[in-house]
Motif scaffolding. Structure first.
Motif, mmCIF file in Angstrom:
data_model
loop_
_atom_site.group_PDB
_atom_site.id
_atom_site.type_symbol
_atom_site.label_atom_id
_atom_site.label_comp_id
_atom_site.label_asym_id
_atom_site.label_seq_id
_atom_site.Cartn_x
_atom_site.Cartn_y
_atom_site.Cartn_z
ATOM 1 N N VAL A 98 0.539 -1.602 -0.076
ATOM 2 C CA VAL A 98 -0.179 0.221 -0.027
ATOM 3 C C VAL A 98 1.408 0.861 0.349
ATOM 4 N N ARG A 99 0.522 2.376 -1.293
ATOM 5 C CA ARG A 99 1.005 3.644 -0.712
ATOM 6 C C ARG A 99 1.473 4.071 0.400
ATOM 7 N N GLU A 100 2.698 4.923 0.506
ATOM 8 C CA GLU A 100 2.162 5.431 1.907
ATOM 9 C C GLU A 100 1.005 6.419 1.910
ATOM 10 N N ARG A 101 1.200 7.268 0.905
ATOM 11 C CA ARG A 101 0.467 8.709 -0.020
ATOM 12 C C ARG A 101 -0.911 7.878 0.732
ATOM 13 N N ALA A 102 -1.447 6.720 0.547
ATOM 14 C CA ALA A 102 -3.038 6.184 0.572
ATOM 15 C C ALA A 102 -3.144 5.659 2.343
ATOM 16 N N THR A 103 -1.831 5.808 2.254
ATOM 17 C CA THR A 103 -2.167 5.732 4.835
ATOM 18 C C THR A 103 -2.250 6.230 4.722
ATOM 19 N N ASN A 104 -1.458 7.558 4.494
ATOM 20 C CA ASN A 104 -0.936 8.832 5.539
ATOM 21 C C ASN A 104 -3.465 9.419 4.865
ATOM 22 N N ARG A 105 -3.101 9.665 3.984
ATOM 23 C CA ARG A 105 -4.703 9.640 3.265
ATOM 24 C C ARG A 105 -5.449 8.482 4.703
ATOM 25 N N MET A 106 -5.685 7.850 4.227
ATOM 26 C CA MET A 106 -6.614 7.139 5.746
ATOM 27 C C MET A 106 -6.609 6.820 6.564
ATOM 28 N N ILE A 107 -5.204 7.467 7.195
ATOM 29 C CA ILE A 107 -4.934 7.711 8.655
ATOM 30 C C ILE A 107 -5.326 9.192 9.452
ATOM 31 N N ASP A 108 -5.549 10.687 8.480
ATOM 32 C CA ASP A 108 -5.981 11.546 8.077
ATOM 33 C C ASP A 108 -7.063 11.518 8.247
ATOM 34 N N SER A 109 -7.608 11.194 7.402
ATOM 35 C CA SER A 109 -9.485 10.819 7.949
ATOM 36 C C SER A 109 -9.895 9.932 8.815
ATOM 37 N N VAL A 110 -9.168 9.550 9.619
ATOM 38 C CA VAL A 110 -9.651 9.571 11.027
ATOM 39 C C VAL A 110 -9.067 9.864 11.925
ATOM 40 N N ALA A 111 -8.245 10.858 12.065
ATOM 41 C CA ALA A 111 -7.901 11.325 12.167
ATOM 42 C C ALA A 111 -8.162 12.720 12.911
ATOM 43 N N ASP A 112 -8.584 13.134 11.967
ATOM 44 C CA ASP A 112 -8.836 15.026 11.267
ATOM 45 C C ASP A 112 -10.705 15.078 12.266
ATOM 46 N N PRO A 113 -11.400 14.193 11.922
ATOM 47 C CA PRO A 113 -12.637 14.649 12.742
ATOM 48 C C PRO A 113 -12.576 13.791 14.166
ATOM 49 N N ALA A 114 -11.346 13.328 14.462
ATOM 50 C CA ALA A 114 -10.991 12.994 16.167
ATOM 51 C C ALA A 114 -11.156 14.274 16.808
ATOM 52 N N GLU A 115 -10.192 15.210 16.410
ATOM 53 C CA GLU A 115 -10.133 15.671 16.840
ATOM 54 C C GLU A 115 -11.084 16.913 17.477
ATOM 55 N N ALA A 116 -12.289 16.744 17.066
ATOM 56 C CA ALA A 116 -13.510 17.557 18.027
ATOM 57 C C ALA A 116 -13.879 16.022 18.943
ATOM 58 N N TRP A 117 -13.838 15.086 19.228
ATOM 59 C CA TRP A 117 -14.200 14.055 20.094
ATOM 60 C C TRP A 117 -13.138 14.273 21.419
ATOM 61 N N VAL A 118 -12.542 15.421 21.746
ATOM 62 C CA VAL A 118 -11.920 15.444 22.601
ATOM 63 C C VAL A 118 -12.531 16.770 23.928
ATOM 64 N N ASP A 119 -13.065 17.286 22.809
ATOM 65 C CA ASP A 119 -14.039 19.035 23.305
ATOM 66 C C ASP A 119 -15.240 18.324 23.823
ATOM 67 N N ARG A 120 -15.798 17.294 23.591
ATOM 68 C CA ARG A 120 -17.638 16.329 23.973
ATOM 69 C C ARG A 120 -16.795 15.179 24.685
ATOM 70 N N CYS A 121 -15.517 14.806 24.979
ATOM 71 C CA CYS A 121 -15.547 13.453 26.487
ATOM 72 C C CYS A 121 -16.439 13.970 27.871
ATOM 73 N N VAL A 122 -16.777 15.475 27.203
ATOM 74 C CA VAL A 122 -17.362 16.012 29.343
ATOM 75 C C VAL A 122 -19.168 15.685 28.805
ATOM 76 N N GLU A 123 -18.736 15.074 27.313
ATOM 77 C CA GLU A 123 -20.676 14.967 27.374
ATOM 78 C C GLU A 123 -20.947 13.238 27.979
ATOM 79 N N ILE A 124 -20.216 12.360 28.136
ATOM 80 C CA ILE A 124 -19.732 10.708 28.560
ATOM 81 C C ILE A 124 -20.591 10.720 29.641
ATOM 82 N N GLY A 125 -20.018 11.938 30.988
ATOM 83 C CA GLY A 125 -20.676 12.224 31.759
ATOM 84 C C GLY A 125 -19.549 11.406 32.906
#
Length: 146
Positions: A98-125
């Motif tokens: 698997v090309r490095e660029r493809a793996t990097n895109r996959m990681i970014d597609s997970v990591a980028d949206p995950a940044e918003a999860w940090v601020d939502r941790c308080v919602e867990i209770g």
């Protein structure tokens, strides 16, 4: 250091059981291969920090595949639990072609949206302390993928 040869023998046995080379263990522990060799043979002087790092690798090694698993599409990840970084995923992808660029895109597609999860941790209770720890853990994991 008294008893070092016994510790080295246990570490060597565990490393061989995991089918890891001394170089792989050294890379994962962040030490020289000669340090792993000296530890396993009970020769030379080995720093306690080196013993701790090497033992941490062989006794905390993460490999969740069933014994004998040979799925060509499964990523073999060489890293310690909770310490997998982007380069581990890229390396595993490259070994599968698997090309490095493809793996990097996959990681970014997970990591980028995950940044918003940090601020939502308080919602867990959870109580504040646990919420802060969870948010710090998420920030750390996301950062390790950058």
């Amino acid at each position: 250091m008294p008893g070092m040869s016994c510790i080295g023998e246990v570490i060597a046995r565990r490393r061989v059981d995991l089918r890891l080379t001394q170089q792989t263990v050294a890379d994962l522990a962040g030490v020289a291969r000669s340090s792993v060799q000296a530890l396993e043979c009970g020769s030379g002087s080995v720093k306690l920090a080196t013993v701790v790092e090497v033992a941490g690798v062989v006794f905390n090694y993460v490999d969740d595949r069933p014994t004998g698993w040979r799925d060509p599409m499964a990523l073999t990840l060489f890293g310690r639990g909770n310490r997998l970084r982007r380069e581990h995923f890229v390396d595993a992808g490259l070994r599968l072609g698997v090309r490095e660029r493809a793996t990097n895109r996959m990681i970014d597609s997970v990591a980028d949206p995950a940044e918003a999860w940090v601020d939502r941790c308080v919602e867990i209770g959870y109580p504040d302390r646990e919420t802060d720890r969870l948010a710090a853990l998420l920030r750390d994991r996301i950062g390790s993928l950058r």
